[in-house]
Enzyme design. Sequence first.
Site, PDB file in Angstrom:
ATOM      1  N   GLU A   1     -40.474   6.439-127.425  1.00  0.00           N
ATOM      2  CA  GLU A   1     -39.420   7.203-126.759  1.00  0.00           C
ATOM      3  C   GLU A   1     -38.106   6.465-126.936  1.00  0.00           C
ATOM      4  O   GLU A   1     -38.052   5.238-126.785  1.00  0.00           O
ATOM      5  CB  GLU A   1     -39.658   7.350-125.245  1.00  0.00           C
ATOM      6  CG  GLU A   1     -40.785   8.258-124.873  1.00  0.00           C
ATOM      7  CD  GLU A   1     -40.939   8.428-123.361  1.00  0.00           C
ATOM      8  OE1 GLU A   1     -39.932   8.311-122.627  1.00  0.00           O
ATOM      9  OE2 GLU A   1     -42.070   8.673-122.918  1.00  0.00           O
TER      10      GLU A   1
HETATM   11  P1  P53 Z   1     -35.652  11.590-117.780  1.00  0.00           P
HETATM   12  C1  P53 Z   1     -37.050   6.013-115.927  1.00  0.00           C
HETATM   13  C2  P53 Z   1     -36.623   5.015-116.779  1.00  0.00           C
HETATM   14  C3  P53 Z   1     -36.996   5.051-118.114  1.00  0.00           C
HETATM   15  C4  P53 Z   1     -37.795   6.081-118.585  1.00  0.00           C
HETATM   16  O1  P53 Z   1     -36.342  10.372-118.539  1.00  0.00           O
HETATM   17  C5  P53 Z   1     -38.233   7.070-117.723  1.00  0.00           C
HETATM   18  C6  P53 Z   1     -37.871   7.041-116.398  1.00  0.00           C
HETATM   19  C7  P53 Z   1     -38.314   8.106-115.472  1.00  0.00           C
HETATM   20  O2  P53 Z   1     -37.303   9.033-115.271  1.00  0.00           O
HETATM   21  O3  P53 Z   1     -39.075   8.051-118.098  1.00  0.00           O
HETATM   22  C8  P53 Z   1     -39.400   8.305-119.448  1.00  0.00           C
HETATM   23  O4  P53 Z   1     -36.441  12.792-118.110  1.00  0.00           O
HETATM   24  C9  P53 Z   1     -40.641   9.172-119.450  1.00  0.00           C
HETATM   25  C10 P53 Z   1     -40.379  10.594-119.826  1.00  0.00           C
HETATM   26  C11 P53 Z   1     -38.985  10.984-119.405  1.00  0.00           C
HETATM   27  C12 P53 Z   1     -38.014  10.151-120.217  1.00  0.00           C
HETATM   28  O5  P53 Z   1     -38.245   8.774-120.042  1.00  0.00           O
HETATM   29  O6  P53 Z   1     -35.709  11.223-116.347  1.00  0.00           O
HETATM   30  O7  P53 Z   1     -41.704   8.643-120.183  1.00  0.00           O
HETATM   31  O8  P53 Z   1     -41.391  11.395-119.256  1.00  0.00           O
HETATM   32  O9  P53 Z   1     -38.702  12.334-119.532  1.00  0.00           O
HETATM   33  C13 P53 Z   1     -36.560  10.434-119.904  1.00  0.00           C
HETATM   34  O10 P53 Z   1     -34.257  11.674-118.329  1.00  0.00           O
END
Ligand code: P53
Length: 476
Positions: free
Chosen positions: A374
Amino acid sequence: MSGFKAGFLWGGAVAAHQLEGGWQEGGKGVSVADVMTAGAHGVPREITNGVLPGKNYPNHEAIDFYHRYKDDLKLFAEMGYKCFRTSIAWTRIFPNGDELTPNEAGLQFYDDLFDECLKLGIEPVITLSHFEMPYHLVTEYGGWRNRKLIEFFVRFANVVFTRYQHKVKYWMTFNEINNQANFHEDFAPFTNSGLKYQPGEDREPVMYQAAHYELVASALAVKAAREINPSLQVGCMIAMCPIYPLSCAPNDMMMAMNAMHRRYWFTDVHVRGKYPQHLLNYFERRGFELDITDEDRQALTQGCVDYIGFSYYMSFATKATDDNPQLDYDETTSLVSNPYVQKSDWGWQIDPVGLRYSLNWFYDHYQLPLFIVENGFGAIDVLESDGTVNDQYRIDYLSAHIAEMKKAVVEDGVDLMGYTPWGCIDLVSAGTGEMKKRYGFIYVDKDNEGNGTLARSRKKSFAWYQKVIATNGEEL
Ligand code: P53
């Protein structure tokens, strides 16, 4: 080496609950994601007691990938994806989580999805538990505070490893298992571990206990995968936000080291099969008496992961303060703003160099292959009248990160398996439940209130990423 290796796994990443929708289709049970409402930046998502009428639950429909995946996969193939990271919704396979036999309709859905990927030359990369455990396990068992969950998870893992062993080679056990280091807020404990705390409860030891059971479950799953088919590769999945000292004051440096210990010990257990001594000493100092048996310790040593999957969005910074003589890290109070970097509209610090640092940090510590599963830029996109989105800011973010990733591989010698940017098609934000926090190369017509046609269109970044893949990262 001049660039990324042949067979480098370029692709994109999503999670079942954030895009599938179809929350009651094919016998699916209610997951923890199904009882979370939409929030916003600074407005936490509400965790309701079951699904209540009149509330906005954005994951119920999400972007309806459940019915539209064939067309969406075609767009991924058009970009040239070599792999596609998604998760298996546990509740499609075991709707309540504690059944003895799996739900065939759910298994069939993923057979069809994986077949479709393979037909297009896209290798599925699968997370077993990505913020979507069965809600029944929360209400009946208290989530991962209960040792019984190990058995339920391992049964689930066994079923899907056996069923998909010839379709899926790369697996990960628990998504961002270390998010729960942020235990004062309700989001991470609930999404990671199905934990709901009583008012006044001492949250920290409960978090450590839940994480321990997950780590044992992960190790048992790794062991099972090897027994089922030795060609399967099972990794962990860590949310990497490297924590810098705000200054070079020695105590700031010690504070940053302690912070890294407290946020990343999970990786030590996944990779080395045992707890780091600093954490055992910390448990003793704090008087945490955890249920960790000899059998658990044995299991941990037998289920060390094959690779490290991680997310990277941002770096953090911390500093020592006079009221914290032990230099203990508390994710709610210990973080400070880094004056050298910019922030996204959601306050996430943008730091491409931090990705190179993270790759080196992981590789120095563990010497295992790494997989960036990611990375991305959550932003507000504007749909032009001709259906395009001019998301140059996203291209700028991603190209700067890929450039640093290349330095880590070419100059520093890090062993990197692949790169799958997050939310390659717009989907529901995990943290806020919003649609308007978009990450995709593909725009989806849907707003925060759930209005829209769900039509897909290519953003400017679509053609850009297509070229990146076609040139194996040479043209950014
Ligand atoms: P969203 C926090 C910090 C780093 C990654 O996040 C995180 C989170 C939780 O919010 O989550 C990951 O959608 C996760 C995904 C998520 C993505 O990062 O809050 O593995 O499910 O969607 C982005 O912007």
